[in-house]
Design a protein around this motif. Structure first.
Motif, short mmCIF file in Angstrom:
data_model
loop_
_atom_site.label_atom_id
_atom_site.label_comp_id
_atom_site.label_asym_id
_atom_site.label_seq_id
_atom_site.Cartn_x
_atom_site.Cartn_y
_atom_site.Cartn_z
N GLY A 75 0.84 -1.19 0.00
CA GLY A 75 0.00 0.00 0.00
C GLY A 75 0.87 1.24 0.00
O GLY A 75 2.09 1.17 0.03
N ARG A 76 0.25 2.39 0.00
CA ARG A 76 1.00 3.64 0.05
C ARG A 76 1.84 3.66 1.33
O ARG A 76 1.42 3.19 2.37
N GLY A 77 3.03 4.19 1.23
CA GLY A 77 3.92 4.25 2.37
C GLY A 77 4.85 3.04 2.46
O GLY A 77 5.78 3.06 3.24
N GLN A 78 4.60 2.00 1.70
CA GLN A 78 5.47 0.84 1.70
C GLN A 78 6.41 0.95 0.50
O GLN A 78 6.19 1.72 -0.42
N ALA A 79 7.45 0.13 0.50
CA ALA A 79 8.42 0.15 -0.58
C ALA A 79 7.77 -0.25 -1.90
O ALA A 79 6.88 -1.09 -1.94
N ALA A 80 8.23 0.37 -2.97
CA ALA A 80 7.70 0.10 -4.30
C ALA A 80 8.81 -0.46 -5.18
O ALA A 80 9.98 -0.21 -4.96
N LEU A 81 8.42 -1.20 -6.20
CA LEU A 81 9.36 -1.72 -7.18
C LEU A 81 9.69 -0.61 -8.17
O LEU A 81 8.80 0.12 -8.61
N GLY A 82 10.95 -0.49 -8.54
CA GLY A 82 11.40 0.57 -9.44
C GLY A 82 11.27 0.18 -10.90
O GLY A 82 11.70 -0.89 -11.32
N VAL A 83 10.67 1.07 -11.69
CA VAL A 83 10.53 0.89 -13.13
C VAL A 83 11.07 2.13 -13.81
O VAL A 83 10.73 3.26 -13.44
N ILE A 84 11.93 1.93 -14.80
CA ILE A 84 12.47 3.05 -15.57
C ILE A 84 11.62 3.21 -16.82
O ILE A 84 11.39 2.26 -17.55
N LEU A 85 11.15 4.43 -17.05
CA LEU A 85 10.43 4.75 -18.28
C LEU A 85 11.49 4.99 -19.33
O LEU A 85 12.16 6.01 -19.35
N SER A 86 11.68 4.00 -20.21
CA SER A 86 12.80 4.07 -21.15
C SER A 86 12.50 4.95 -22.35
O SER A 86 13.40 5.55 -22.90
N GLN A 87 11.26 5.02 -22.77
CA GLN A 87 10.96 5.82 -23.95
C GLN A 87 9.46 5.99 -24.10
O GLN A 87 8.68 5.09 -23.79
N ARG B 296 -1.48 7.19 -9.27
CA ARG B 296 -2.26 5.95 -9.32
C ARG B 296 -1.49 4.73 -8.82
O ARG B 296 -2.07 3.82 -8.23
N ALA B 297 -0.20 4.68 -9.08
CA ALA B 297 0.59 3.49 -8.77
C ALA B 297 0.84 3.39 -7.27
O ALA B 297 1.16 4.37 -6.61
N THR B 298 0.70 2.18 -6.76
CA THR B 298 0.97 1.92 -5.34
C THR B 298 2.08 0.89 -5.15
O THR B 298 2.70 0.85 -4.10
N THR B 299 2.31 0.05 -6.15
CA THR B 299 3.31 -1.02 -5.99
C THR B 299 4.53 -0.82 -6.87
O THR B 299 5.50 -1.55 -6.73
N VAL B 300 4.49 0.14 -7.78
CA VAL B 300 5.64 0.45 -8.63
C VAL B 300 5.84 1.95 -8.63
O VAL B 300 4.92 2.72 -8.37
N ARG B 301 7.08 2.34 -8.93
CA ARG B 301 7.39 3.75 -9.02
C ARG B 301 8.35 3.97 -10.17
O ARG B 301 9.31 3.21 -10.34
N LEU B 302 8.10 5.01 -10.97
CA LEU B 302 9.04 5.37 -12.02
C LEU B 302 10.28 5.97 -11.37
O LEU B 302 10.18 6.81 -10.48
N ILE B 303 11.44 5.51 -11.83
CA ILE B 303 12.70 6.02 -11.30
C ILE B 303 13.55 6.54 -12.46
O ILE B 303 13.28 6.24 -13.62
N ASP B 304 14.57 7.32 -12.13
CA ASP B 304 15.45 7.90 -13.14
C ASP B 304 16.33 6.84 -13.78
O ASP B 304 16.69 5.84 -13.16
N ARG B 305 16.73 7.12 -15.01
CA ARG B 305 17.61 6.20 -15.74
C ARG B 305 18.94 5.98 -15.02
O ARG B 305 19.56 4.95 -15.16
N GLY B 306 19.36 6.94 -14.24
CA GLY B 306 20.59 6.82 -13.49
C GLY B 306 20.53 5.78 -12.38
O GLY B 306 21.54 5.40 -11.82
N GLN B 307 19.31 5.31 -12.07
CA GLN B 307 19.13 4.31 -11.03
C GLN B 307 18.92 2.92 -11.63
O GLN B 307 18.23 2.09 -11.06
N LEU B 308 19.55 2.66 -12.77
CA LEU B 308 19.35 1.39 -13.46
C LEU B 308 19.58 0.19 -12.56
O LEU B 308 18.85 -0.79 -12.62
N GLY B 309 20.55 0.27 -11.66
CA GLY B 309 20.83 -0.84 -10.76
C GLY B 309 19.68 -1.14 -9.81
O GLY B 309 19.54 -2.26 -9.33
N ALA B 310 18.84 -0.14 -9.52
CA ALA B 310 17.71 -0.34 -8.63
C ALA B 310 16.43 -0.71 -9.39
O ALA B 310 15.40 -0.93 -8.77
#
Length: 187
Positions: free
Chosen positions: A2-14, A61-75
């Motif tokens: 839920g909100r406030g918990q850790a989310a999985l990182g997704v990079i918006l590539s294009q 809208r997202a609760t289980t994933v979060r868009l992250i920066d391309r610089g965080q590819l390792g995460a």
């Protein structure tokens, strides 16, 4: 999660749009003919507005994933590519009246190593209330919001599967994002 918990990182590539829809002209179609609405322009190029709408959709809208920066590819758990294949206001060539806005996009999720895993096409059709620029813009906004809701929900449903495939014992998780105020005006 839920909100406030850790989310999985997704990079918006294009994010891509059809060439005719990339600029600031408001694209219409009637049969096989395409044209821009005379004297009407988006505030910024459509591709930039669409990218901002993607960011806003995931942030709100997202609760289980979060868009992250391309610089965080390792995460990153996954990469998300969005190809908008249709982005226009379509007039029925056999009838008069207001157009129907059609927004279609193909979402592709890949692992962080680039291996394609999943792909889905989403389409939203929203009729404009009138054949006026303001009504057509409202239909565009509703169609984009609808297609993005589908894409966010789909991404949330499938990203945990990718994380489990990478390491079933410990999927990558990020701390919750900071709370951001919306830049959209109330409707």
């Amino acid at each position: 999660m839920g909100r406030g918990q850790a989310a999985l990182g997704v990079i918006l590539s294009q994010v891509t749009l059809p060439r005719a829809a990339l600029g600031d002209g408001i694209l219409t179609a009637r049969g096989d003919e395409a044209a821009y609405i005379a004297g009407a322009r988006w505030l910024t190029p459509a591709v930039l507005m669409f990218q901002e709408d993607v960011q806003n959709a995931f942030a709100t809208r997202a609760t289980t994933v979060r868009l992250i920066d391309r610089g965080q590819l390792g995460a990153a758990t996954a990469l998300l590519r969005l190809d908008v294949t249709e982005f226009d206001a379509r007039y029925d060539p056999t009838a008069g009246g207001a157009p129907t806005v059609v927004v279609s996009l193909r979402a592709t999720l890949t692992r962080a190593d680039g291996r394609q895993l999943l792909q889905q096409v989403f389409t939203e059709r929203r009729p404009a209330a009138q054949d006026r620029v303001s009504a057509i813009v409202q239909a565009y906004d509703a169609a984009v919001q609808g297609v993005m809701a589908q894409a966010v929900d789909w991404t949330q449903a499938h990203t945990p599967v990718i994380a489990a495939e990478l390491d079933p014992a410990a999927p990558t998780a990020l701390p919750p994002p900071p709370v951001r105020a919306s830049r959209r005006l109330p409707q």
